[in-house]
Design a protein around this motif. Structure first.
Motif, PDB file in Angstrom:
ATOM      1  N   SER A  65       1.292  -0.844  -0.012  1.00 33.49           N
ATOM      2  CA  SER A  65      -0.241  -0.085   0.025  1.00 33.49           C
ATOM      3  C   SER A  65       1.146   1.363  -0.014  1.00 33.49           C
ATOM      4  O   SER A  65       1.972   0.850   0.341  1.00 33.49           O
ATOM      5  CB  SER A  65      -0.963  -0.309   1.861  1.00 33.49           C
ATOM      6  OG  SER A  65       0.192   0.510   2.507  1.00 33.49           O
ATOM      7  N   PRO A  66       0.670   2.205  -0.382  1.00 32.49           N
ATOM      8  CA  PRO A  66       1.016   3.698  -0.341  1.00 32.49           C
ATOM      9  C   PRO A  66       1.811   4.047   1.263  1.00 32.49           C
ATOM     10  O   PRO A  66       3.039   3.978   1.352  1.00 32.49           O
ATOM     11  CB  PRO A  66       0.023   4.636  -1.100  1.00 32.49           C
ATOM     12  CG  PRO A  66      -1.069   4.315  -1.585  1.00 32.49           C
ATOM     13  CD  PRO A  66      -0.817   2.903  -0.900  1.00 32.49           C
ATOM     14  N   ASP A  67       0.780   3.374   2.326  1.00 23.90           N
ATOM     15  CA  ASP A  67       1.325   3.453   3.284  1.00 23.90           C
ATOM     16  C   ASP A  67       2.275   2.915   3.546  1.00 23.90           C
ATOM     17  O   ASP A  67       3.743   3.293   4.489  1.00 23.90           O
ATOM     18  CB  ASP A  67       0.467   3.385   4.454  1.00 23.90           C
ATOM     19  CG  ASP A  67      -0.855   4.688   4.264  1.00 23.90           C
ATOM     20  OD1 ASP A  67      -0.298   6.100   3.806  1.00 23.90           O
ATOM     21  OD2 ASP A  67      -2.269   4.626   4.879  1.00 23.90           O
ATOM     22  N   GLU A  68       2.547   1.159   2.654  1.00 21.31           N
ATOM     23  CA  GLU A  68       3.631   0.772   3.417  1.00 21.31           C
ATOM     24  C   GLU A  68       4.836   1.497   2.746  1.00 21.31           C
ATOM     25  O   GLU A  68       6.161   1.679   3.504  1.00 21.31           O
ATOM     26  CB  GLU A  68       3.124  -1.273   2.821  1.00 21.31           C
ATOM     27  CG  GLU A  68       3.868  -1.393   3.139  1.00 21.31           C
ATOM     28  CD  GLU A  68       3.695  -3.400   2.864  1.00 21.31           C
ATOM     29  OE1 GLU A  68       4.634  -4.031   3.040  1.00 21.31           O
ATOM     30  OE2 GLU A  68       3.038  -3.327   2.348  1.00 21.31           O
ATOM     31  N   VAL A  69       4.638   2.014   1.677  1.00 20.21           N
ATOM     32  CA  VAL A  69       5.842   1.664   0.794  1.00 20.21           C
ATOM     33  C   VAL A  69       6.902   3.291   1.431  1.00 20.21           C
ATOM     34  O   VAL A  69       7.847   3.351   1.272  1.00 20.21           O
ATOM     35  CB  VAL A  69       5.540   2.373  -0.392  1.00 20.21           C
ATOM     36  CG1 VAL A  69       6.410   3.092  -1.311  1.00 20.21           C
ATOM     37  CG2 VAL A  69       5.175   1.090  -1.190  1.00 20.21           C
ATOM     38  N   PHE A  70       5.006   3.918   2.178  1.00 20.95           N
ATOM     39  CA  PHE A  70       6.461   5.345   3.005  1.00 20.95           C
ATOM     40  C   PHE A  70       6.887   5.373   4.232  1.00 20.95           C
ATOM     41  O   PHE A  70       8.028   5.748   4.221  1.00 20.95           O
ATOM     42  CB  PHE A  70       5.187   5.601   3.057  1.00 20.95           C
ATOM     43  CG  PHE A  70       4.858   7.452   3.620  1.00 20.95           C
ATOM     44  CD1 PHE A  70       6.403   8.669   3.632  1.00 20.95           C
ATOM     45  CD2 PHE A  70       4.722   7.881   5.432  1.00 20.95           C
ATOM     46  CE1 PHE A  70       6.533   9.644   3.972  1.00 20.95           C
ATOM     47  CE2 PHE A  70       5.684   8.853   5.760  1.00 20.95           C
ATOM     48  CZ  PHE A  70       5.940  10.308   5.257  1.00 20.95           C
ATOM     49  N   ARG A  71       6.655   3.764   4.981  1.00 16.46           N
ATOM     50  CA  ARG A  71       7.541   3.603   5.895  1.00 16.46           C
ATOM     51  C   ARG A  71       9.289   2.939   4.984  1.00 16.46           C
ATOM     52  O   ARG A  71       9.357   3.372   5.574  1.00 16.46           O
ATOM     53  CB  ARG A  71       6.472   2.570   6.178  1.00 16.46           C
ATOM     54  CG  ARG A  71       6.011   2.707   7.269  1.00 16.46           C
ATOM     55  CD  ARG A  71       4.895   1.869   8.297  1.00 16.46           C
ATOM     56  NE  ARG A  71       4.981   0.505   7.531  1.00 16.46           N
ATOM     57  CZ  ARG A  71       3.571   0.345   6.974  1.00 16.46           C
ATOM     58  NH1 ARG A  71       2.848   1.558   7.362  1.00 16.46           N
ATOM     59  NH2 ARG A  71       2.933  -0.722   6.664  1.00 16.46           N
ATOM     60  N   TYR A  72       8.691   2.541   4.212  1.00 13.32           N
ATOM     61  CA  TYR A  72      10.387   2.154   4.099  1.00 13.32           C
ATOM     62  C   TYR A  72      10.790   3.071   3.025  1.00 13.32           C
ATOM     63  O   TYR A  72      12.136   3.990   2.859  1.00 13.32           O
ATOM     64  CB  TYR A  72      10.347   1.437   2.104  1.00 13.32           C
ATOM     65  CG  TYR A  72       9.509   0.157   2.566  1.00 13.32           C
ATOM     66  CD1 TYR A  72      11.190  -1.159   3.190  1.00 13.32           C
ATOM     67  CD2 TYR A  72       8.267  -0.828   3.597  1.00 13.32           C
ATOM     68  CE1 TYR A  72      10.566  -2.603   3.541  1.00 13.32           C
ATOM     69  CE2 TYR A  72       8.870  -1.914   3.353  1.00 13.32           C
ATOM     70  CZ  TYR A  72       9.290  -3.052   3.614  1.00 13.32           C
ATOM     71  OH  TYR A  72      10.011  -3.952   3.931  1.00 13.32           O
TER      72      TYR A  72
END
Length: 155
Positions: A11-18
């Protein structure tokens, strides 16, 4: 049952964490003139580091390509003034970012705000939902006051 139900794409939120953990460059503030400056003459600021970086990650078996782009630059001048621009500046004579100082010793630095886009397995690009920052190393310099000295040309 569709296998993607068991392992949906990031998800975009998961990618943001990376995105927040990427080794983005800490861009250094360059100044002109190098070394000491003079009262009454503006100091030119710029950075010459890379303003775009591309990373390819494996997130849960998905190939995720993240392109980070420097969106803004906050120049901490060292005298309590912060200048925020979307421009990385340029050296003289093409300079775009300057600051005037009084006499003294100053430590300037640069904070870069990074935004980005990402693609999962070659899909269309999507904006990363947030930004992250890097702080460049400080540069310390003196600003001196020049004094005129009259001399006898026949002496």
């Amino acid at each position: 049952m569709d296998i993607t139900d068991l392992n949906p794409p990031p998800s975009p939120d998961e990618v943001f964490r990376y995105f927040q953990t990427l080794p983005l460059p800490a861009l250094a503030a360059q100044q002109q003139p190098p070394g000491d400056a003079l009262v009454g003459l503006p100091v030119v600021f710029f950075t010459d580091g890379p303003t775009t970086q591309t990373f390819t990650l494996d997130i849960r078996g998905f190939t995720v390509e993240i392109t980070a782009t420097a969106e803004s630059f906050t120049w901490h001048t060292g005298d309590g003034t912060d200048l925020t621009t979307t421009d990385p500046g340029a050296p003289y004579p093409d300079h775009t970012i300057t600051h005037d100082y009084g006499a003294g010793r100053y430590t300037a630095s640069l904070t870069t705000t990074w935004g980005g886009t990402f693609r999962v397995d070659g899909s269309a690009s999507v904006d990363v939902p947030g930004t992250t920052t890097t702080d460049g190393p400080p540069v310390t310099f003196d600003v001196r006051e020049a004094r005129a000295v009259l001399t006898d040309p026949y002496d």
